[in-house]
Design an enzyme around this catalytic site. Structure first.
Site, PDB file in Angstrom:
ATOM      1  N   TYR A  51      -5.267  -5.137  -1.607  1.00 16.21           N
ATOM      2  CA  TYR A  51      -3.411  -4.681  -1.343  1.00 16.21           C
ATOM      3  C   TYR A  51      -2.597  -4.470  -2.107  1.00 16.21           C
ATOM      4  CZ  TYR A  51      -0.731  -0.795   1.026  1.00 16.21           C
ATOM      5  OH  TYR A  51       0.546  -0.205   1.096  1.00 16.21           O
ATOM      6  N   GLU A 104       1.629   2.756  -4.996  1.00 12.03           N
ATOM      7  CA  GLU A 104       0.575   1.737  -3.902  1.00 12.03           C
ATOM      8  C   GLU A 104      -1.040   1.839  -4.634  1.00 12.03           C
ATOM      9  OE1 GLU A 104      -0.706   2.153   0.629  1.00 12.03           O
ATOM     10  OE2 GLU A 104      -1.411   3.696  -0.544  1.00 12.03           O
TER      11      GLU A 104
END
Lengths: 302, 386
Positions: free
Chosen positions: B109, B197
């Protein structure tokens, strides 16, 4: 006493000759604020609203001895005006402009922090705010002057019209305000709740403080920690946005619940734990303050 | 403004950030035959909606053959998706992205966010990608890496290295990763983003680093310097919201039946809260702005009434610089202009409020007045129920 502004404050207005700047500068002058001049690049030497116009903030400060600035410059150029005001040595900079890109404010914040670390006394209020008023002494902003009354309640808020609502309730209760500070609704801003609370705590005129928060960010939670630890004056609070759906920007760029943080519940809980009287119904905030302050005033024979 | 996955990946491509090979984006009405499926497969078919949790909701599917891919893509178009982020509402899939799939060895992530407290960007990363970062932050905050970023210098070499070591990036991908991380921060800064993101960033079985998803949110205030972005449609906005924006009114549609017209964003939010407290639900958030004149109030009424759910309208205006008598005249004229047929509750406060109330009382319009926000909310809720 009061905070940020008083009757000795000498103001200059950036964007003085524009439509917004002209209208609101005129209103501030009528209120009695000491506007000593304005800045509009290229119009130096002219006169506007009976006051001199300068090309640069440095020229304005040199000629007038101004110590505070009120900014109405359009969003693409406003960040530059804040930095120009800081560079010219002005210690209180109030930026009304709505719609400044966040990344511009990130750069502004970095430079102002560096100046402060180097010992300079410089405070930014805003942007995207109604400004600051010390009733009866100095109005630097777009708020309607007449709703205010000199008094002992300090008010700090993230929203314009909500501030007026709180001011009006306090005035209607027969109380008044020491200073009212609109810190604005942007995610990266100058003064925050914590900074304003510290000033109100230190100000002898202020006996109680109202803080009007809203969803998004963590400024209310940060303020709650300070209130619990250091604040001896009573604080009254309201947090707008209880019913706002997550992920949607409710007008203010800063009023957005992201990834579960900045929620109404977390702010109210933090404030209540810190001893703040939080009203659920905004219509009750003036009454809550009066219930606390009026018996005290009576006892003191006022 | 939120960008769709493929729009975000278009931005990534400009910064040399590796993504999966694209076989096409098809919209409702397009034939899946237009997809370029000449590789050996498998392929991944992804619904282009602005909500996380697509996979679990059936919005991401793998297909082994070209024929199967076309079939899956065709079926996905027009599908209704409900994920944990859509608050129970269904999103219609209007566009589908098809890419060549890869074998995933590891998921990471990584994102760049605005750290409001620091007033600066920050990189957030975790060696445990794939899952929602909110869950990870709640359950295992120690597994989250944060690196503060200077918006002018970007991500520094040593910071990129530190991230790579902390995420245990293999030697073979080390320099690819540090370049990727620096580029990701550049995407954030140069595009005036508030979020960039990649979840997940993937190490493939054949040892490549690939961003297999993208999520970019940009700052509406900066659209003036990103003309290409400004020209794109705001996928999140409804038709009414887009129309309101076009005429300078800040409107967000909600689920209730009480239309609200308020000046100021904070007061507008507080009005919705008060309506809820009075037992009702607002149909919208609407900030008419500071200059609440006849023209603006008329436009606001028109926008509010486009929503067929609206059973009553609540006007809550604090007259400051704009005086209450002017606002009252504006409300009267605008209600006549739009032929307002639902009950109207008006609460005015501020400069020349008595004159304003008088104008409303003598207008001949069927409206109720209120002295406080609380009273106004109660009256509006009662009116909507009648």
């Amino acid at each position: 006493m009061s905070i940020l502004l008083n009757k000795k404050t000498k103001l200059i207005v950036h964007g003085f000759t524009g439509a917004q700047g002209s209208f609101h500068a005129q209103q501030c002058l009528e209120y009695g604020s000491d506007i000593v001049g304005g800045v509009t690049p290229g119009k130096g030497g002219a006169e506007h609203l009976g006051k001199p116009v300068f090309n640069t903030a440095r020229d304005a400060v040199k000629a007038t001895g101004a110590d505070a600035s009120l900014i109405f410059v359009p969003p693409p150029y406003a960040a530059d005006s804040i930095l120009e005001a800081a560079d010219a040595g002005l210690s209180v900079i109030i930026c009304i402009t709505e719609g400044i890109p966040v990344m511009d404010m990130v750069r502004v914040k970095k430079r102002l922090t560096a100046l402060r670390n180097a010992g300079r006394d410089v405070t930014l209020v805003g942007p995207n705010c109604p400004g600051v008023i010390t009733p009866g002494e100095c109005k630097a902003g777009i708020m309607p002057g007449y709703i205010h009354k000199k008094g002992s309640v300090g008010i700090v808020s993230r929203s314009g019209t909500l501030t007026y609502e709180a001011v009006w309730q306090v005035t209607s209760q027969g109380l008044g305000q020491s200073t009212v500070v609109g810190i604005g609704g942007d995610p990266v801003q100058g003064m925050n709740f914590l900074d304003a609370l510290k000033l109100f705590q230190a100000d002898p005129q202020t006996e109680a403080v109202i803080m009007i928060g809203e969803i998004g960010g963590s400024a209310e939670e940060d303020a709650a920690r300070y209130i619990k630890k250091e604040m001896t004056k009573p604080v009254f609070g309201f947090v707008a946005g209880k019913t706002a759906p997550p992920g949607r920007r409710m007008g203010h760029a800063g009023a957005i619940v992201e990834g579960g943080s900045g929620t109404h519940a977390s702010k109210v809980e933090a404030l209540k734990k810190a001893g703040v009287t939080v009203v659920d119904n905004l219509s009750e905030i003036g009454g809550a303050v009066a219930a606390k302050l009026k018996p005290k005033a009576k006892a003191a024979g006022r | 403004m939120k960008l769709l996955e493929y729009e975000g990946k278009d931005v990534f491509a400009r910064y040399g950030i590796p993504t999966l090979k694209r076989c096409g984006v098809i919209r409702i009405g397009d034939s899946p035959d237009g997809l370029a499926l000449d590789g050996k497969g498998p392929w991944v078919v992804k619904a282009q909606v602005l909500a996380g949790g697509r996979g679990k909701a059936g919005g991401v599917k793998l297909a082994k053959t070209a024929a199967e891919t076309r079939e899956v893509a065709g079926k996905m178009l027009g599908m209704k998706l409900v994920t944990h982020q859509t608050q129970g509402k269904a999103l219609t899939v209007e566009e589908v992205l098809v890419e060549e799939a890869c074998d995933i060895a590891r998921e990471i992530y990584i994102s760049v966010v605005l750290d409001r407290r620091a007033g600066a960007p920050s990189v957030i990363a975790s060696a445990e990608g794939g899952m929602s970062i909110e869950e990870l932050a709640a359950g295992h905050p120690e597994k989250i890496i944060r690196v503060p970023v200077d918006a002018e210098a970007g991500l520094l070499e040593f910071q990129a290295r530190q991230l790579a070591f902390d995420l245990k990036i293999p030697k073979k991908n080390f320099s690819d990763f540090t370049e990727f991380a620096k580029s990701l921060v550049r995407v954030f800064i140069e595009n005036d983003a508030s979020l960039v993101e990649v979840n997940p960033l993937v190490l493939t079985a054949d040892e490549k680093l690939v961003a297999i998803d993208s999520k970019i949110v940009t700052d509406d205030n900066a659209l003036f310097r990103h003309k290409d972005q400004a020209a794109k449609p705001d996928h999140e906005a409804s038709d009414i919201e887009r129309e309101a924006k076009g005429i300078g009114i800040n409107y967000i549609g909600l689920d209730g039946d009480i239309g609200c017209m308020v000046n100021g964003a904070g007061l507008a939010m507080a009005t919705l809260d008060t309506v809820k407290m009075a037992g009702g639900d607002a149909a919208n958030f609407l900030d008419v702005g500071g200059g609440a004149n006849v023209e603006q109030i008329t436009k606001a009424f028109q926008i509010i009434l486009k929503d067929p759910k609206v059973k009553a309208v609540l006007v809550n205006i604090f007259g400051g610089i704009m005086k209450c008598d002017n606002i009252a005249s504006g409300v009267v004229e605008a209600s006549k202009k739009v032929g307002l047929a639902v009950p109207l509750v008006v609460r005015l406060e501020g400069t020349r409020v008595n004159e304003g109330k008088e104008i409303l009382a003598r207008s001949g319009l069927k409206l109720e007045q209120a002295d406080s926000l609380w009273e106004a909310a109660q009256k509006a809720v009662a009116a909507a129920r009648r």
